[in-house]
Design an enzyme around this catalytic site. Structure first.
Site, short mmCIF file in Angstrom:
data_model
loop_
_atom_site.label_atom_id
_atom_site.label_comp_id
_atom_site.label_asym_id
_atom_site.label_seq_id
_atom_site.Cartn_x
_atom_site.Cartn_y
_atom_site.Cartn_z
N THR A 137 0.84 -1.20 0.00
CA THR A 137 0.00 0.00 0.00
C THR A 137 0.87 1.25 0.00
O THR A 137 1.88 1.31 0.73
CB THR A 137 -0.99 0.11 1.18
OG1 THR A 137 -1.50 1.44 1.23
CG2 THR A 137 -0.37 -0.20 2.53
N ILE A 138 0.49 2.20 -0.82
CA ILE A 138 1.26 3.45 -0.84
C ILE A 138 1.09 4.18 0.48
O ILE A 138 1.89 5.03 0.83
CB ILE A 138 0.85 4.38 -2.01
CG1 ILE A 138 -0.57 4.92 -1.85
CG2 ILE A 138 1.02 3.70 -3.34
CD1 ILE A 138 -0.86 6.14 -2.71
N ASP A 139 0.03 3.84 1.24
CA ASP A 139 -0.26 4.57 2.48
C ASP A 139 0.69 4.21 3.63
O ASP A 139 0.75 4.93 4.62
CB ASP A 139 -1.69 4.27 2.95
CG ASP A 139 -2.73 4.60 1.89
OD1 ASP A 139 -2.44 5.45 1.03
OD2 ASP A 139 -3.82 4.01 1.93
O1 F6P Z 1 -5.13 2.70 -0.02
C1 F6P Z 1 -4.56 3.25 -1.14
C2 F6P Z 1 -5.35 4.39 -1.63
O2 F6P Z 1 -4.63 4.89 -2.73
C3 F6P Z 1 -5.70 5.47 -0.60
O3 F6P Z 1 -4.63 6.29 -0.28
C4 F6P Z 1 -6.84 6.16 -1.28
O4 F6P Z 1 -7.70 6.78 -0.37
C5 F6P Z 1 -7.56 5.04 -1.95
O5 F6P Z 1 -6.62 4.00 -2.13
C6 F6P Z 1 -8.17 5.41 -3.27
O6 F6P Z 1 -8.92 4.35 -3.72
P1 F6P Z 1 -9.51 4.23 -5.19
O7 F6P Z 1 -8.45 3.65 -6.05
O8 F6P Z 1 -10.68 3.34 -5.01
O9 F6P Z 1 -9.90 5.62 -5.64
#
Ligand code: F6P
Length: 370
Positions: A137-139
């Site tokens: 995860t990038i987070d």
């Molecule tokens: O968990 C990774 C993430 O990129 C979050 O930082 C972000 O809120 C979410 O996914 C965005 O999700 P999606 O790809 O469904 O817009």
């Protein structure tokens, strides 16, 4: 005797480094094992939709972002939407997936994902599937590992773009508010904010007050600095307020998507300062493009470690980085022991208030809005 077979899938939002893990895993497992990759995460496992993975079919992907296996952040097979008698109903279809793996002769399943995807991996392990998890995860918000792959790339992208905001902000004497990803964890904002010389860093772990943000802008004005760069995590909130919800994604284990805090904050700030204020959202650019060298290395290490764990039969675990060394941790510990099929998110790693970087930022004169 037939060769043993390893299956791999990538679930949740994509992150740079997925391909590098696949690249390393395939090479570390071949030729001893045959490998297949399910497409679109668990959906491919349910639909028995897979491709063969060999050193040839995975050639040249180490540096590439995205995932050659595609991904989905919606398909929880323990609580899956199917159509029955013309109506949509939720069902536990995990047995179909287990049967598909049996039919295909899959001995081990490697799951690359964040907390939602790995929660299902834990649940498949509970059903007796030989699972190895790899933290993506990038987070950077997964418990039990010092680093998830994708994070370093995102920090690089945000840092570079904060630099771009500086030049245009300075030209127009503007306040720029940049919204970055991270859900309820401020890792991306904290790291890139310091590296990218932001003046204000707002993270979910430290509720901000508008007053403190305005104080910083005015202090810079008084010091002859006629522009201010603010980086804000999408899940940040004002003291006593709520994070701004951008959308709700049905069927996603993590249905709430934050979004819109930069626009709100810019609007709030504009009422109190003489500078013009603009906002921008870096969005999915943070997950796109090539993988950073550090993430390529981390992913390659994770892929090789996952292969080693398969060889040693260390199933039900997630590869992790501990004290800089490749190790593993039980998925039950990583995600907590919530009920099977639960969509409650696993244990998350948030920025603690005594994190050294907060002190470093404050010493550099950065405001955290508190
Ligand atoms: O968990 C990774 C993430 O990129 C979050 O930082 C972000 O809120 C979410 O996914 C965005 O999700 P999606 O790809 O469904 O817009």
């Amino acid at each position: 005797m037939a060769k043993k077979k390893v299956a791999v899938l990538t679930g949740g939002g994509d992150a740079p480094g997925l391909n590098a893990v696949i690249y390393a895993l395939v090479r570390a497992c071949s030729p001893k094992y045959d490998l297949i990759g399910y497409k679109f995460g668990y959906r491919g496992l349910y639909n028995n939709d897979f491709v063969e993975l060999t050193p040839q079919t995975t050639s040249g992907i180490l540096h590439r972002g995205g995932t050659i296996l595609y991904s989905s952040n919606k398909d929880n097979l323990f609580d899956y939407t199917v159509e029955e008698n013309g109506e949509k109903v939720k069902k536990d279809v995990s047995d179909v997936a287990v049967q598909n793996m049996k039919n295909e002769g899959v001995d081990a399943l490697v799951v690359l994902g964040g907390d939602g995807t790995l929660t299902s991996a834990r649940d498949f392990a509970r059903k007796g599937v030989n699972v190895v998890g790899v933290p993506k995860t990038i987070d950077n918000d997964l418990a039990s590992t010092e680093a998830t792959f994708g994070f370093d790339t995102a920090v690089n992208i945000v840092t570079e773009n904060l630099g771009r905001l500086h030049t245009t902000a300075e030209s127009h004497h503007r306040v720029m508010v940049a919204e970055v990803m991270g859900r309820s964890s401020g890792w991306i904002a904290l790291h890139s904010g310091i590296a990218g010389s932001a003046d204000v860093i707002l993270i979910p772990e430290i509720p901000y007050t508008l007053e403190k943000v305005i104080d910083k802008i005015k202090a810079r004005e008084a010091a002859g600095k006629h522009f201010t760069i603010i980086v804000v995590t999408e899940g940040a909130a004002e003291k006593g307020g709520q994070a701004v919800v951008g959308r709700v994604v049905e069927d996603s284990p993590d249905a709430i998507r934050f979004g819109g805090i930069a626009a709100k904050l810019a609007n709030d700030i504009e009422k109190h300062v003489t500078n013009e204020v603009r906002h921008c959202t870096f969005g999915h650019i943070q997950r796109g493009g090539d993988t950073s060298p550090a993430d390529r290395l981390l992913s390659a290490r994770y892929g090789v470690k996952a292969a080693d764990m398969i060889e040693k039969g260390q199933f039900g675990n997630m590869v992790c980085l501990r004290n800089g060394v490749m190790d593993f941790e039980s998925l039950e510990v990583v995600l907590g022991s919530s009920a099977t099929g639960s969509t409650a998110m696993g244990l998350s790693k948030r920025v603690s208030l005594d994190n050294e970087l907060i002190q470093v930022g404050k010493s550099l004169g950065i405001s955290f809005g508190d």
